[in-house]
Scaffold this active site. Sequence first.
Site, PDB file in Angstrom:
ATOM      1  CE  LYS A  16       4.782  19.776  49.723  1.00  0.00           C
ATOM      2  NZ  LYS A  16       4.316  18.475  50.243  1.00  0.00           N
ATOM      3  CG  ASP A  73       3.218  14.048  54.345  1.00  0.00           C
ATOM      4  OD1 ASP A  73       2.560  14.589  53.441  1.00  0.00           O
ATOM      5  OD2 ASP A  73       2.711  13.745  55.449  1.00  0.00           O
ATOM      6  N   GLY A 157       1.336  27.830  49.800  1.00  0.00           N
ATOM      7  CA  GLY A 157       0.751  27.214  50.990  1.00  0.00           C
ATOM      8  C   GLY A 157       0.485  28.227  52.086  1.00  0.00           C
TER       9      GLY A 157
END
Length: 202
Positions: A16, A73, A157
């Site tokens: 990220k 998030d 991910g």
Amino acid sequence: MKVKKQVIIATKNKGKAKEFEELFSALNVETLTLLDLDNAPDVEETGNTFEENATIKAEAISNMTGKIVIADDSGLVIDELDGRPGIYSARYAGEHKNDEENIDKVLLEMKDVPDKKRTARFFCALAVSGPNMDTMVVTGKCEGKILTERKGANGFGYDPIFFAIDPGKPMAELSSEEKNKISHRAAALNNLKPIINELFYR
């Protein structure tokens, strides 16, 4: 007013962090992450939505540092699984947060689901918080479907099992430049740009 060109991204996730650095470079804003701070806490995500969790993280780190903080998030929302893994995306297969085990769990749960029912999206909520300001939240999404097996070696991910409708390729086969144009995080950041411009360049 002195131009502010630094923002803290409230994450310890290197994947990220790299995406945010690339995305913010175009805005001429330097990014720091929790990896750059001494004794940065792991903020407990007690919210029931992406928006609530992003807000909790942004406000906690901003209160600690006294700086402008952006918290993300995000996760994978699968229609056939009633929105799972959702806010539990990072720890879907357990609190140890293992990407490969998370993918294996999704593939197992989706193994008998026909192609037309494999619709899903990546969703991102970004909260920006700072001294003497109300926390603001923007969102973005990327529509797609769940593949039946891993494809591609890029990203992180759930990228290897997510087929992005636009540009019509598995997410993990996209270059960083391609992904940054269509990702849920890029869409949310695009919605954040007016706020960033106001905060840093007013």
